[in-house]
Write an enzyme that holds these catalytic residues in place. Structure first.
Site, PDB file in Angstrom:
ATOM      1  N   ASN A 129      48.271  12.666  38.365  1.00 23.06           N
ATOM      2  CA  ASN A 129      46.015  12.323  38.069  1.00 23.06           C
ATOM      3  C   ASN A 129      45.543  13.968  38.328  1.00 23.06           C
ATOM      4  OD1 ASN A 129      44.150  11.216  38.317  1.00 23.06           O
ATOM      5  ND2 ASN A 129      44.769   9.808  40.001  1.00 23.06           N
ATOM      6  N   ARG A 186      47.378  10.469  33.862  1.00 22.85           N
ATOM      7  CA  ARG A 186      46.606   8.972  34.347  1.00 22.85           C
ATOM      8  C   ARG A 186      45.475   9.344  33.815  1.00 22.85           C
ATOM      9  NH1 ARG A 186      42.458   7.958  38.743  1.00 22.85           N
ATOM     10  NH2 ARG A 186      41.703   6.196  37.732  1.00 22.85           N
ATOM     11  N   GLU A 189      50.712   2.337  41.169  1.00 18.33           N
ATOM     12  CA  GLU A 189      49.897   2.256  39.605  1.00 18.33           C
ATOM     13  C   GLU A 189      50.580   4.116  39.726  1.00 18.33           C
ATOM     14  OE1 GLU A 189      45.484   3.110  39.221  1.00 18.33           O
ATOM     15  OE2 GLU A 189      46.026   2.148  41.666  1.00 18.33           O
ATOM     16  N   ARG A 202      30.183   3.358  45.253  1.00 18.71           N
ATOM     17  CA  ARG A 202      29.306   3.172  44.460  1.00 18.71           C
ATOM     18  C   ARG A 202      28.093   1.178  44.675  1.00 18.71           C
ATOM     19  NH1 ARG A 202      34.056   3.144  40.628  1.00 18.71           N
ATOM     20  NH2 ARG A 202      34.900   5.476  41.612  1.00 18.71           N
ATOM     21  N   ARG A 228      38.201   0.507  57.335  1.00 17.09           N
ATOM     22  CA  ARG A 228      38.514   0.848  58.116  1.00 17.09           C
ATOM     23  C   ARG A 228      38.158   0.794  59.420  1.00 17.09           C
ATOM     24  NH1 ARG A 228      44.679   3.007  58.404  1.00 17.09           N
ATOM     25  NH2 ARG A 228      43.635   3.821  56.717  1.00 17.09           N
ATOM     26  N   LYS A 247      46.848  15.038  42.324  1.00 15.27           N
ATOM     27  CA  LYS A 247      47.533  14.210  42.872  1.00 15.27           C
ATOM     28  C   LYS A 247      49.059  13.988  41.789  1.00 15.27           C
ATOM     29  CE  LYS A 247      44.700  10.292  44.975  1.00 15.27           C
ATOM     30  NZ  LYS A 247      44.506   9.162  45.309  1.00 15.27           N
ATOM     31  N   ASN A 296      38.915   3.032  47.293  1.00 17.65           N
ATOM     32  CA  ASN A 296      37.488   3.317  46.984  1.00 17.65           C
ATOM     33  C   ASN A 296      37.130   2.885  45.964  1.00 17.65           C
ATOM     34  OD1 ASN A 296      37.719   4.893  49.707  1.00 17.65           O
ATOM     35  ND2 ASN A 296      39.596   5.554  48.575  1.00 17.65           N
TER      36      ASN A 296
HETATM   37  P1  ADP Z   1      41.849   4.756  46.274  1.00 13.49           P
HETATM   38  O1  ADP Z   1      41.346   3.800  45.753  1.00 13.49           O
HETATM   39  O2  ADP Z   1      41.610   6.136  46.887  1.00 13.49           O
HETATM   40  O3  ADP Z   1      43.586   4.582  46.072  1.00 13.49           O
HETATM   41  P2  ADP Z   1      43.373   3.522  48.819  1.00 13.49           P
HETATM   42  O4  ADP Z   1      42.861   1.645  47.254  1.00 13.49           O
HETATM   43  O5  ADP Z   1      44.358   3.545  49.581  1.00 13.49           O
HETATM   44  O6  ADP Z   1      41.614   3.569  47.998  1.00 13.49           O
HETATM   45  O7  ADP Z   1      42.050   2.497  49.422  1.00 13.49           O
HETATM   46  C1  ADP Z   1      41.299   3.094  50.444  1.00 13.49           C
HETATM   47  C2  ADP Z   1      40.285   2.131  51.309  1.00 13.49           C
HETATM   48  O8  ADP Z   1      41.402   0.800  52.635  1.00 13.49           O
HETATM   49  C3  ADP Z   1      39.654   2.642  52.062  1.00 13.49           C
HETATM   50  O9  ADP Z   1      38.212   2.153  52.662  1.00 13.49           O
HETATM   51  C4  ADP Z   1      40.343   2.405  53.428  1.00 13.49           C
HETATM   52  O10 ADP Z   1      39.325   2.278  54.780  1.00 13.49           O
HETATM   53  C5  ADP Z   1      41.408   0.703  53.665  1.00 13.49           C
HETATM   54  N1  ADP Z   1      41.817   0.487  54.573  1.00 13.49           N
HETATM   55  C6  ADP Z   1      43.420   0.942  54.803  1.00 13.49           C
HETATM   56  N2  ADP Z   1      44.131   0.381  54.986  1.00 13.49           N
HETATM   57  C7  ADP Z   1      43.070   0.604  55.958  1.00 13.49           C
HETATM   58  C8  ADP Z   1      42.856  -1.632  56.863  1.00 13.49           C
HETATM   59  N3  ADP Z   1      44.037  -1.476  58.501  1.00 13.49           N
HETATM   60  N4  ADP Z   1      42.245  -2.335  57.046  1.00 13.49           N
HETATM   61  C9  ADP Z   1      41.112  -2.212  56.439  1.00 13.49           C
HETATM   62  N5  ADP Z   1      40.572  -1.345  55.516  1.00 13.49           N
HETATM   63  C10 ADP Z   1      41.621  -0.523  55.059  1.00 13.49           C
END
Ligand code: ADP
Length: 409
Positions: free
Chosen positions: A26, A101, A395, A251, A295, A33, A221
């Site tokens: 990716n 990807r 994915e 966004r 988080r 990645k 994200n």
């Molecule tokens: P990406 O789109 O980069 O793959 P992820 O699917 O890893 O991102 O998601 C990242 C998001 O998930 C961040 O906002 C992170 O804070 C949130 N996240 C991960 N663990 C938790 C948790 N325990 N509680 C709340 N949000 C979380």
């Protein structure tokens, strides 16, 4: 990495069987990645990241057998970075293909394809629709073709799964020539994730894909929701670009398009500056003024921070509204599914979102929700009410599967 098909010496010196694997790549504008997926077990043999390419801080980091490691690669470019990736792949792994990807396949690609010269030409054409993403993906493919000559290279598109949207779902109510002349329409993204999660949900509910009607919320994200009927995407929240739809980390998601003119006049900003604000300074970060990370915001909310709480409320309410809106595309609703980092981990965001769906009679089971779903199905709701599930996305595995399908067909 090996190209033999016999046996091979592992680091410890013992001879082990060769594990065939697909390398999933990716490629972003300054990072790559990667994950090497074992074709037999579907497990990652190694995952990693090359970041800060073309800078003094360029670094390769990877995780294998639960152990993390890293190596500085000052000033490495993409080809140099990928060449270093080869060096850290497990010695007993035979890479049989590379799966890439690719963000935007426009209307050119409704499935995954072998990346031949003709396809690369079509990909270049799609770049006008995804100037932030496709050029980096294309650069990654070209570098990979140099570094892995002779290996089949397959493109797996974020948009492909949504090519089944009917015209009434993908057309914008704007001059029709914008669609016919310029390709202005809703494409949708996160297709690889939505498809993987739909297949996994089918398995968990013991249903046939042809009889499944669900809405999936992929909340990372970037965030998008998708209505799936009979295994096909029938509507989704992202559009021409990944900016449309749900509130995301940085966004905005949906806004009144008149905002562009208003802000331009009020602040004297260029269109480019406004787009930067909508892509990078809005969403959770924009409202909270603190962080794009859910988080962090949940922790801040728990400590009494009002702006963090407000950002989460807007996120959850708009998500609920979108999920309910997507049900217009379905003939029935079998389940609502949460995935992505937020969807899989935040019981508070799920609870807040489902609280806005009283109209569906959803009744959350607080215990199941707190443990991120029942062990067998991922269900977080009470028996007898609409099932809402937590299903982890994968994915990389989906891209590896697609890559194998294309190379073996
Ligand atoms: P990406 O789109 O980069 O793959 P992820 O699917 O890893 O991102 O998601 C990242 C998001 O998930 C961040 O906002 C992170 O804070 C949130 N996240 C991960 N663990 C938790 C948790 N325990 N509680 C709340 N949000 C979380």
């Amino acid at each position: 990495m090996t190209n033999t098909t016999q046996g091979n010496c592992t680091e410890g010196g013992s001879v082990g069987p060769i594990r065939q694997a697909v390398l999933v790549i990716n490629c972003g504008s300054s990072s790559v990645k990667f994950a090497l997926i074992d074709t037999a077990s579907s497990e990652p043999l190694i995952t990693g990241l090359v970041e800060c390419l073309n800078s003094a801080d360029a670094e390769l980091s990877w995780k294998v057998d639960g152990q993390k490691a890293s190596k500085a690669l000052p000033d490495a470019d993409l080809v140099a970075g990928l060449s270093e990736v080869i060096a850290v792949l497990p010695a007993d792994a035979e890479v049989v293909a590379v799966g890439h990807r690719v963000v935007h396949g426009a209307e050119e690609f409704s499935g995954s394809v072998m990346l031949c010269d003709k396809v690369m030409g079509a990909l270049e054409r799609c770049s006008t629709l995804a100037p932030l993403h496709n050029p980096a993906n294309i650069e990654g493919i070209r570098a990979s073709q140099k570094v892995f000559p002779g290996l089949p290279q397959v493109g797996v598109f974020d948009t492909a799964f949504h090519q089944t949207l009917p015209p009434h779902a993908y057309l914008y109510p704007v001059p029709y020539e914008w669609y016919t002349d310029l390709g202005v329409r809703r494409y949708g993204f996160h297709g690889t994730s939505h498809r993987y999660v739909a297949e996994e949900t089918t398995r968990r509910l013991g249903k046939d894909m042809s009889d499944l009607s669900i809405v999936i919320a992929h909340l990372g994200n970037g965030c998008s929701a998708c209505a799936i009927e009979g295994g096909q995407s029938v509507d989704t929240t992202m559009g021409l670009s990944p900016l449309e739809g749900l509130v995301m980390g940085t966004r905005s998601g949906d806004i009144d398009p008149a905002l562009h003119e208003f802000i331009s006049k009020a602040k004297g900003w260029s269109l480019e500056r406004i787009m930067t604000a909508l892509n990078k300074e809005s969403g959770l970060l924009g409202i909270s003024g603190q962080s794009n990370d859910m988080r962090t915001l949940v922790n801040a909310m728990d400590e009494g921070n009002e702006r963090a709480a407000l950002a989460i409320e807007v996120f959850a309410y708009r998500l609920a509204k979108s999920i309910l809106g997507l049900t217009a595309a379905l003939t029935k609703l079998d389940a609502i599914v949460f995935t992505g980092g937020i969807g899989e981990n935040s019981h508070k965001v799920r609870a807040k979102t489902l609280a806005h769906m009283r109209v569906l009679g959803v009744q959350i089971d607080p215990e199941l929700n707190a443990q991120n779903g029942d062990a067998a199905t991922g269900c977080i709701t009470k028996e007898g009410t609409l099932p809402c599930l937590v299903v982890a996305t994968n994915e990389e595995l989906m891209i590896a599967r697609e890559t194998l399908n294309v190379t073996q067909s």
